[in-house]
Every structure is written in C-alpha cells, then in structure tokens.
Write an enzyme that holds these catalytic residues in place. Structure first.
Site, PDB file in Angstrom:
ATOM      1  N   TRP A   1       0.831  -1.200   0.000  1.00  0.00           N
ATOM      2  CA  TRP A   1       0.000   0.000   0.000  1.00  0.00           C
ATOM      3  C   TRP A   1       0.869   1.255   0.000  1.00  0.00           C
ATOM      4  O   TRP A   1       0.634   2.176  -0.773  1.00  0.00           O
ATOM      5  CB  TRP A   1      -0.912   0.031   1.223  1.00  0.00           C
TER       6      TRP A   1
ATOM      7  N   ASP B   1      -2.873  -6.532  13.320  1.00  0.00           N
ATOM      8  CA  ASP B   1      -3.994  -6.101  14.147  1.00  0.00           C
ATOM      9  C   ASP B   1      -5.210  -7.003  13.939  1.00  0.00           C
ATOM     10  O   ASP B   1      -5.757  -7.575  14.893  1.00  0.00           O
ATOM     11  CB  ASP B   1      -4.348  -4.649  13.800  1.00  0.00           C
TER      12      ASP B   1
ATOM     13  N   ARG C   1      -2.130   6.952   9.157  1.00  0.00           N
ATOM     14  CA  ARG C   1      -1.786   7.688  10.366  1.00  0.00           C
ATOM     15  C   ARG C   1      -1.220   9.064  10.004  1.00  0.00           C
ATOM     16  O   ARG C   1      -0.417   9.164   9.093  1.00  0.00           O
ATOM     17  CB  ARG C   1      -0.766   6.885  11.191  1.00  0.00           C
TER      18      ARG C   1
END
Length: 385
Positions: A29, A167, A358
């Site tokens: 990504w 995660d 982020r």
C-alpha cells in the site's frame, strides 16, 4: 502525500522541489501511495525524467474496472490522479473514475476504504463473546471469520484486500480461541504461523511484514500467544516483552499506534502483561497502572491525552485497565462516567479514535460500540458485584 494533494487541487508545487521517498522496502500500500505522489510532484515540477516505466507499470497494476485495489479508495484515487498526468491512460482513468463512483455515499462523499467489514466482525465478535452474547449469533460470526482467513494464514481489514495485518489477525485469533479452540485449531495454528512469519529481528511485531515493530502490535501478539500456553512460545514471548519494555516511555506510555488515544496501546499492553509475574512484565504493568490512575479526570473518565476532556472511547480503554486493579474505585468512577454518556438505545457517542493513514482519523461507529461493550464485559467479569 499532502504536497501531492495540494498540487492536485491547483496549488503550486513545493518551492525548491520535494524530497521523493523511494518505494523500496515499503509494504504494497505504501509503495503504491509513494509512487503516485512521486508521479504527481515530478510532473508538476516538469521533471518527467524522474518518472520511470516501472513507476507507470506499478500504478497500472492496481487498475481493474469495477475493482478497487485492496479496497483502498484513497490509494485508488491517488493513482488515477497520477495516471491522468501521463499520456495514453485516458481509458484507464475513465474506468477508474466509474469504479470510484460506485462507492459514493448518499451524502455525496466518498470513504477512504470500501469497507472495514473483517475488522468490524473480529472486533465486535470478541466483544460479544467476552460479554456472553447468545451462542448461535457468535457461532455464525466465528464461521464467517474463519472463511475470511487469507491464504497466508492472516486476516486483512476487508475481504477485498490481500495484505494481511497483525492487528486484524490477532483479534481474529483471540475471538476464534475464545469461541472454540478445538474446533478452530487449524485456522488458529495457521494464523499464529502467519504472525511468527512477520516477527522483527528486534523481537517485536509490526503491522505489516517488513515494516518496523510497534508496541501495540507486539502486545497484541503476546496476548494471542499466551492463550496457546506460554511455555510453547516462551522464547518468542520473552523477546517480545523485552521489546515492549524497551519501547515504554518513563511515564509509562508508548509511541502512538493506530489510535490517537494513548490509552489504546496502554490497555492492550496491560492485558499482555497480566498472565506474567516475572521478568519485564510486572514493571511494564506497574508503569501502565501508575499512569492510568494518575491521569483519570475528575469526572471519572479519561481523555485521549493528559489534560484533555474525557471521551467515551478513551474511558473504555482506561476502564479495561482499571477493571484489573485491586482498588475498584477507578473502575466504578469510569463506569459512572460511561453510564452518564449512554443513550436509551444503548449506544454511547464517542469521537473517532482510529487513524489511517496515520494520523488521519476515521470513524466506524460500530467499532466504538464494540470497544465500549468490551470494557463493560471486562468490568463485569473481573470486578465482584
């Protein structure tokens, strides 16, 4: 990326040029994102010599009519902007626009990803399981989660994506283990193998393979491995705990993770240290407890940072830590705060806390509900009425 977006909106390119980050060593990504920004900025600066055929090929590899690559609309749109500046891509860009518009919402806006259905399922599933929801509903969720497992053994945030992340994988494994460790032993072992394959040389665990280890992800992996019997993975756990302790700041906090509330990593690290009474774990846990207790607000809640007003999501994170303390008063005060925020239909308004890319916040309301339910479950399971 921000510089590239400003150029897309008609601003002048950065004066003196822009330092372009090479895409080598990044997860897919980030590699696509960096390449798209590079093309936009290089074109705006009339530096076509900086755009190679491999850059164009990489961007084109993400484009298939009707399909958003990895479910990431932000990257999809960045790629279209980059390709629109290069000759010979008119049809590809038009098809890409049509694909993006398939995901336009009723309010006219476009989300940054197509969905977060896998992440939502595992998070809500774990909260419901911990809270003792009806078994038939939980079994349906568990079967669904098992079907979403990637060929690599991990899970991604959506079934549209192929890049697994730590995660989603850790929460999926916690949920499946809590559901039925025997029935799901094969997917659980495949998932643990996937986690161990991304382990960093420093003993910590990253979000994506090949990226730097993070405290929050490392704590999440310790939680999963502890469910399998700590002796089996003792060396891995010990080294992960050493990494976690090394990343803890003197005040007990950790570097930012995937939430803009510092309580998020604190509650996950606190749960990771609970089963262990020797080594680094007790010190890490004591520092967390000291910090959480010291920054609880007068209204019983916690804010995202020290000195900020209380919010429901940070308070839920703090309550999970407080529920494990011998002194029940901090947990009682936190519960009173959350009760004061709850509506008659059960929901509690909470500001967005998850971030991605982020530090940009995004809001999926059901995720907030799931975390709040998880905090209630910890309270009722760990505090005597």
């Amino acid at each position: 990326m921000f510089q590239a977006i400003l150029v897309m909106l008609g601003c002048e390119p950065p004066s003196g040029g822009c330092e372009l980050l090479p895409p080598h060593g990044l997860h897919p990504w980030a590699s696509i994102q960096v390449t798209a920004a590079k093309v936009v900025l290089a074109d705006a600066a009339a530096r076509s010599d900086m755009i190679g055929s491999e850059d164009v090929a990489l961007l084109l590899s993400t484009q298939r009519p009707g399909e958003v690559w990895e479910g990431n609309l932000l990257i999809h749109l960045l790629v279209l902007h980059a390709l629109s500046r290069l000759p010979g891509n008119v049809t590809t860009v038009r098809d890409g626009i049509r694909t993006a518009l398939l995901h336009q919402r009723d309010d006219g806006g476009v989300p940054f990803v197509t969905d977060t259905d896998t992440w939502t399922a595992v998070t809500a599933g774990l909260a419901l399981r911990t809270a003792g929801a009806p078994c038939d509903s939980l079994d349906r969720i568990a079967q669904h989660v098992r079907r979403l497992q990637q060929p690599s053994g991990g899970w991604s945030y959506t079934d549209r994506a192929r890049l697994a992340d730590t995660d989603c994988t850790t929460v999926a494994l916690e949920f499946l283990h809590a559901s039925d460790p025997h029935a799901y032993r094969t997917p659980i072992q495949r998932g643990i193998h996937a986690l161990l394959s991304v382990r960093g040389g420093d003993g910590g665990f990253p979000t994506y393979a090949g990226t730097p280890s993070e405290a929050c992800m490392t704590a999440a992996v310790i939680n999963v491995l502890a469910t399998q019997g700590s002796a089996r993975y003792q060396r891995v756990i010990d080294e992960a705990m050493t990494f976690l302790a090394g990343g803890q700041k003197p005040d007990g906090s950790f570097p930012p993770g995937w939430s803009d509330s510092r309580l998020h990593t604190l509650f996950r690290a606190h749960l990771a240290t609970r089963p262990f009474t020797t080594g680094r774990a007790p010190v890490v846990r004591e520092r967390i407890v000291r910090l959480v207790r010291s920054v609880q607000n007068d209204d019983g809640g916690w804010g995202k940072e020290d000195g900020t007003p209380s919010d429901a999501i940070s308070t839920a994170y703090g309550l999970i830590v407080a529920a494990g303390l011998p002194d029940h008063l901090p947990a009682v005060r936190a519960a009173e705060y959350l009760l004061s925020q709850q509506h008659s239909d059960g929901r509690i308004d909470a500001p967005p806390d998850m971030v991605g890319p982020r530090p940009l916040p995004y809001h999926v309301p059901i995720l907030s509900d799931a975390v709040l339910l998880l905090s209630w479950a910890h309270l009722t399971r760990r505090v005597t009425p």
